[in-house]
Design a protein around this motif. Structure first.
Motif, PDB file in Angstrom:
ATOM      1  N   LEU A 534       0.569  -1.316   0.109  1.00  0.00           N
ATOM      2  CA  LEU A 534       0.067   0.017  -0.031  1.00  0.00           C
ATOM      3  C   LEU A 534       0.803   1.103   0.050  1.00  0.00           C
ATOM      4  N   ALA A 535       0.553   2.222  -1.136  1.00  0.00           N
ATOM      5  CA  ALA A 535       1.517   3.521  -0.664  1.00  0.00           C
ATOM      6  C   ALA A 535       0.343   4.484  -0.511  1.00  0.00           C
ATOM      7  N   TYR A 536       0.723   5.613   0.001  1.00  0.00           N
ATOM      8  CA  TYR A 536      -0.139   6.599   0.449  1.00  0.00           C
ATOM      9  C   TYR A 536       0.627   7.953   0.645  1.00  0.00           C
ATOM     10  N   ALA A 537      -0.138   8.966   0.354  1.00  0.00           N
ATOM     11  CA  ALA A 537       0.378  10.430   0.388  1.00  0.00           C
ATOM     12  C   ALA A 537      -0.860  10.966   1.222  1.00  0.00           C
ATOM     13  N   LYS A 581       3.497   0.528   3.001  1.00  0.00           N
ATOM     14  CA  LYS A 581       3.088  -0.514   3.778  1.00  0.00           C
ATOM     15  C   LYS A 581       3.291  -1.646   3.077  1.00  0.00           C
ATOM     16  N   THR A 582       4.187  -2.741   3.400  1.00  0.00           N
ATOM     17  CA  THR A 582       4.612  -3.869   2.618  1.00  0.00           C
ATOM     18  C   THR A 582       4.545  -4.936   3.476  1.00  0.00           C
ATOM     19  N   GLN A 583       4.181  -6.284   2.944  1.00  0.00           N
ATOM     20  CA  GLN A 583       4.538  -7.510   3.505  1.00  0.00           C
ATOM     21  C   GLN A 583       4.906  -8.587   2.295  1.00  0.00           C
ATOM     22  N   PHE A 584       5.655  -9.130   2.662  1.00  0.00           N
ATOM     23  CA  PHE A 584       6.414 -10.299   2.125  1.00  0.00           C
ATOM     24  C   PHE A 584       6.907 -11.441   2.781  1.00  0.00           C
ATOM     25  N   THR A 590       7.248  -7.950   7.425  1.00  0.00           N
ATOM     26  CA  THR A 590       6.487  -6.592   7.528  1.00  0.00           C
ATOM     27  C   THR A 590       7.628  -5.506   7.263  1.00  0.00           C
ATOM     28  N   LEU A 591       7.538  -4.610   6.195  1.00  0.00           N
ATOM     29  CA  LEU A 591       8.331  -3.232   6.231  1.00  0.00           C
ATOM     30  C   LEU A 591       7.720  -2.341   5.833  1.00  0.00           C
TER      31      LEU A 591
END
Length: 816
Positions: A534-537, A581-584, A590-591
């Motif tokens: 998820l990217a956000y501004a 917000k990232t998960q892998f 999560t990073l």
């Protein structure tokens, strides 16, 4: 079910600082059933949502993780949250900042607002003193970073702390916990919950903490800065239908320790005349010597009575009605605060001030009404909020037999007469009536499955009406008790004794007020790159309402109060933020990364001004022109197997006064003769030198903020059988670090605090029904200052608020 989700997701998100299972009784099942797809549920946007799906920088800590790490109040929470700062010398002198902003540093004043809102079960707590009390039966804590003005409002320009307690259950359950440790540490917690009827459930929770003080007072043969807390919370949940739930809750919290004192830290040279600095002043009292010049000997000799009785409580009624397409929520609450302090204002073992006590009584009433609508393309929250607060302070300040020598200029022959300033009594009547009204709305427009645009707005009206009335009485040269006034018409105005007393403190009366409308708004754009990214501004324009000075103001040359500084202008905040917000690794890792840039106009800050014609320094609040805070936060967690989980969070914060040309001077540049126009001030630390009227601190650090801050930890467990009971043995480690920071309103060479790290360990054994473990906190016995403060009078004495030394003990928990 939510509790299980909170636990199983803890290892795959950095915002649940996870070092233990969410609850021991389901540990084994939860480990086996952990599903990477489970999600942490938060209410940061006033509705239940998956944490990884909301475009907001939110930190979440579960209740069991708090218990495992000994985080039983917000002060301890700062070791888990790198961008949360907490400073407290007593419950009333408490400040919480996020990313370095939130509240003016080092000055108590009821007439202004905090910039970090504290909410417990959706009820706004205006008094930050609540933050010093123990958590009672907490389910989870959400720390929202950055302005939250459209949904939380009430001056959340820096962020909000949203605390949720455990709700009543329709299944019988309970738990009990006991901890013992060094310094006679004793802590007990218990809760029980279950159904009373088919549609009525109850919960009762208790918490008690007691610990001997960590500083020995040689003057009174007592240990001070102790802990003595008790908290009781009860709740009833009535569900007359599937669509309606009503929760009635009440709580009582009492903190009544032998507290609070700050020992000698060091002495620095100021620009006061040398015979009016600390060494010369103490030499006037033969035989007097501070117990230790090493603050970490933890000795003091404060001779005035000390107390910090802090009582809070209240009632709330929350109704939630499911209307199908949305939910209507009403939150009605009353809260009270009783503050009963006793202080030693001279910070020495000399009877300069024998009483400095300002007990306070507050009542606040709040009403919030919200409607949250959910649809495929459009979600929104609409609401209204009303707040009324009444504060009444009836204080007293009294000087003692050492006051004449300590406070009067040695060139004045009266300084050698203890009777001149002995027994000056100031009786203070301080009042505040505070009204706030707001209407707000937030929309989530799902343009596509991946793109969401979320605008929000809040309109506020704030009104403050105050009164400050300090009546000062002293003994005149003819032994009569007389009013100490700045009125030349008073018959004793020219009496030399009352003139000397007037130079120390005089009566003052004024009635400040403030009222204004403001508008907060924000725009958030979120894009779901993949299911796991998820990217956000965000852009936010936020306000912190203006205020009024209620601790007195400087006097004009004619002796009347300078009412032009009685009012504090509102802060205006422009905030920019981007995040990822990232998960892998099948969501086992999560990073999340956030970058932010905050500009504040008319930043509310502490200033100090000389009272005309006297040696009094008067502290009050004013506005710095511009402040900037910007930085990067990163959080990483990983759970490679059901046996190991680890996390690390870090923050880089660049912070400065962009423009503050009339700031208070640090002690090394203060106390001398005020420079006339065109006159060059003396170098730092020149006794009897020329001091600037104020200082330009543009480009300098904000107080209380570290450039670098980190927290990290891990837990490892293995299956084990002990005394025939199957469970798991575990070892946990948590640590934190913060770099150097300034501890004064204007940065001083005497009050910078060096960076330090704290390390905590625990080891134990848990089953489905019990958890027993030992713990060591500050394991390497790091000596560190929480804050350093310039004491009144600019004598050069610096006092210290010390961090806890190494503590150790054990905890046993049972569930049923």
């Amino acid at each position: 079910m939510i509790a299980r989700l909170l636990f199983t997701a803890a290892a795959v998100t950095p915002w649940l600082i996870h070092s233990a299972p969410a609850f021991a009784e389901e540990a084994a099942d939860a480990y086996e059933a952990a599903d990477p797809g489970d999600a942490i549920v938060v209410t940061a946007r006033r509705r239940a949502e998956n944490l990884q799906d909301i475009p907001v920088a939110v930190a979440v800590v579960g209740g069991e993780a708090l218990d495992a790490q000994g985080t039983y109040n917000i002060s301890k929470l700062t070791q888990l949250q790198p961008t949360l700062q907490f400073f407290s010398t007593n419950p009333r002198n408490t400040f919480i900042n996020i990313r370095g902003i939130g509240a003016p540093f080092g000055l108590t004043n009821d007439g202004f607002e905090q910039g970090v809102g504290v909410y417990i079960d959706q009820v706004y707590y205006n008094r930050i003193a609540s933050a010093t009390l123990d958590f009672v039966d907490v389910e989870q804590i959400e720390v929202l970073r950055g302005p939250q003005g459209t949904l939380y409002g009430k001056n959340t320009t820096a962020g909000a702390i949203n605390i949720t307690t455990r709700a009543p259950s329709f299944e019988f359950e309970g738990k009990a916990e006991v901890s013992l440790g060094n310094y006679n540490f004793k802590q007990a917690k218990a809760s029980i919950s279950g159904p009373l009827t088919e549609n009525l459930a109850a919960r009762l929770s208790l918490s008690s903490t007691d610990r001997r003080g960590t500083i020995y007072n040689v003057a009174t043969d007592t240990w001070i800065n102790a802990q003595d807390n008790i908290g009781i919370r009860g709740a009833l949940l009535w569900e007359p239908s599937d669509d309606l739930s009503i929760t009635f809750a009440g709580d009582f919290n009492l903190q009544n320790p032998i507290c609070c004192g700050q020992p000698y830290a060091r002495v620095g040279t100021t620009q006061r005349a040398l015979n009016r600095q600390y060494a010369a002043l103490t030499a006037l009292f033969p035989g007097y010597q501070v117990p230790s010049t090493n603050p970490f000997d933890r000795l003091t000799d404060l001779d005035a009575d000390l107390a910090a009785r802090n009582e809070l409580g209240g009632l709330s009624l929350r109704a939630e009605w499911d209307l199908g397409a949305g939910t209507l929520t009403s939150v009605t609450a009353w809260r009270y605060w009783h503050w009963g302090p006793k202080n030693d204002r001279d910070f020495t073992g000399l009877p300069v001030y024998t009483k400095v006590n300002n007990p306070t009584v507050q009542n606040q009433y709040t009403q919030e009404l919200r409607y949250a609508h959910e649809a495929e393309k459009l979600d929104f929250v609409l609401g209204a909020f009303a707040f009324y607060q009444e504060i009444r302070t009836s204080g007293i300040q009294e000087t003692g037999p050492a006051a004449s020598a300590w406070l009067l200029n040695p060139t004045n022959a009266l300084s050698r007469n203890p009777a001149v300033l002995n027994g000056i009594v100031a009786e203070n009547d301080i009042r505040l009536d505070n009204l706030s009204l707001a209407a707000f709305g937030k929309v989530n427009w799902h343009v596509t499955d991946a793109l969401t645009i979320s605008p929000g707005i809040r309109i506020n009206y704030d009104k403050k009406e105050g009164l400050y009335n300090s009546v000062v009485i002293g003994t005149a040269s003819d032994d009569t008790r007389q009013l100490i006034t700045n009125d030349p018409a008073h018959p004793y105005y020219t009496d030399p004794w009352t003139a000397a007393q007037r130079g120390t403190q005089a009566s003052q009366f004024f009635e400040p007020n403030f009222s204004d409308w403001n508008r907060s708004y924000d725009l958030n754009i979120a894009y779901k790159v993949t299911d796991d990214i998820l990217a956000y501004a965000t852009y936010a324009r936020s306000f912190k309402t203006g205020g009024i000075n209620l601790n007195g103001v400087p006097n004009r040359p004619d002796g009347t109060p300078a009412l032009e500084v009685a009012q504090i202008k509102p802060e205006t905040v422009d905030h920019f933020e981007i995040g990822l917000k990232t998960q892998f690794w099948d969501r086992a890792a999560t990073l999340n990364v956030t970058g932010f840039w905050t500009e504040i106009k008319d930043f509310q800050a502490s200033v100090i001004s000389n009272v005309s014609g006297s040696n009094v320094l008067r502290g009050y609040l004013a506005n710095a022109d511009q402040v900037r805070v910007r930085g990067i936060e990163a959080d990483f967690s990983v759970r490679p197997s059901e046996r190991l989980n680890a996390y690390i969070s870090g923050a880089f914060t660049d912070h400065e006064f962009r423009k503050f040309v009339d700031a208070p001077c640090p002690p090394e540049l203060a106390g001398g003769t005020t420079a006339a126009p065109g006159q060059t001030p003396s170098a730092s630390g020149t006794p009897g030198g020329i001091s600037p009227a104020n200082c330009d601190v543009s480009g300098q650090w904000l107080p209380g903020v570290s450039k670098w801050a980190f927290s990290w930890g891990a837990e490892y467990n293995v299956p084990a059988t002990i005394l025939g009971r199957e469970g798991e043995a575990y070892l946990g480690y948590d640590a934190s670090y913060r770099s150097k920071f300034s501890s004064n309103a204007s940065r001083s060479i005497y009050t910078d605090i060096s960076g330090y790290s704290l390390h905590n360990f625990r080891a134990g054994f848990r089953t489905e029904r019990f958890d027993i473990f030992g713990w060591v906190r500050n394991a390497f016995d790091q000596n560190y200052f929480e804050s350093l403060a310039v004491t009144p009078g600019n004598t050069g004495l610096i006092s210290a608020q010390l961090g806890d030394p190494k503590t150790w003990g054990g905890t046993i928990k049972f569930t049923f």
